[in-house]
Design an enzyme around this catalytic site. Structure first.
Site, PDB file in Angstrom:
ATOM      1  CD  GLU A  47      -2.584   1.430   2.204  1.00 33.92           C
ATOM      2  OE1 GLU A  47      -3.521   2.273   2.212  1.00 33.92           O
ATOM      3  OE2 GLU A  47      -2.494   0.790   3.212  1.00 33.92           O
ATOM      4  CG  ASP A  72       2.786   7.405   4.850  1.00 32.61           C
ATOM      5  OD1 ASP A  72       3.426   8.578   5.234  1.00 32.61           O
ATOM      6  OD2 ASP A  72       1.648   7.672   4.396  1.00 32.61           O
ATOM      7  CG  ASP A 121      -1.947  16.097  -1.678  1.00 31.55           C
ATOM      8  OD1 ASP A 121      -3.050  16.572  -2.259  1.00 31.55           O
ATOM      9  OD2 ASP A 121      -1.436  16.604  -0.764  1.00 31.55           O
ATOM     10  CG  ASP A 157     -11.679  12.431  -1.706  1.00 33.57           C
ATOM     11  OD1 ASP A 157     -10.586  11.992  -1.566  1.00 33.57           O
ATOM     12  OD2 ASP A 157     -12.281  13.626  -1.424  1.00 33.57           O
TER      13      ASP A 157
END
Length: 218
Positions: A47, A72, A121, A157
């Site tokens: 991921e 991350d 982002d 989204d």
């Protein structure tokens, strides 16, 4: 840096399920994640920009027969996912603290079976296009480490990022592209396994439809 963040950084530095610069394992597992780290031959799922690791941990719970790595750069975020994995004794999940640009320093060609990009982002300004995690620059990085036939997923989204990504993928003439601009009113829900991030729940509560796409790497 606040005391809370310092405490989280100190905690993840001691954890077996977090690998970061300074750890003797960092950069030493290229091509050997299954054999030397997970000690099995199971599929490897990555991921990208995992944040607090909700998706990584969620998938690890559902699929004990697969290995999961959440990547991350934000150590305080990784603390949450690594804590959950540790508390639940999930041995098939690990977190890698590094920049996405360093993928090739940590994974061999064709080593990864699947890549997830969850709610990145969107970088809406034109001048930031190269920073979008679905820009050609980053797709090249993912496609280098993923095996032929491996799947890359995007969940977002943001309509602008979704449409931009579709344009990029159509230009690249990718294989087996499927997509929807309204995931939870489509027949593609099963591909996301019923895992919701905190931010995703907020978007849905605000009436914002979730966009999803996937394609296979040639």
């Amino acid at each position: 840096m606040g005391r809370s963040k310092l405490a989280k950084f100190a905690a993840i530095a001691e954890r077996e399920n977090v690998i970061e610069p300074g750890d003797e394992r960092y950069g030493q597992l290229i091509g050997k994640w299954r054999e030397q780290h997970f000690e099995n031959d199971n599929p490897l799922v990555l991921e990208i920009g995992c944040g607090r690791g909700e998706y990584t941990v969620g998938m690890a719970r559902l699929f004990p027969e697969k290995n999961f790595i959440g990547l991350d750069i934000k150590g305080a975020r990784l603390w949450k996912g690594s804590t959950l994995a540790e508390e639940e004794e999930l041995e098939n999940v690990t977190f890698l603290r590094t920049f996405i640009e360093n993928l090739a320093d940590n994974f061999a060609e064709n080593e990864v079976d699947e890549v997830w990009i969850t709610f990145p982002d969107p970088r809406p300004r034109d001048r930031d296009e190269k920073k979008r995690l679905t820009s050609p620059r980053f797709l090249d990085l993912y496609e280098r480490i993923i095996k032929p036939g491996g799947i890359i997923h995007l969940k977002t989204d943001n309509l602008g990022l979704y449409e931009y990504t579709l344009e990029v993928l159509q230009e690249r003439k990718v294989k087996d592209l499927i997509h929807t601009s309204d995931l939870y009113n489509s027949d593609l829900q099963e591909h996301t396994m019923g895992i919701y991030t905190t931010y995703e729940r907020r978007y849905l509560a605000d009436g914002i439809p979730i966009k999803y796409l996937q394609y296979k790497v040639s």
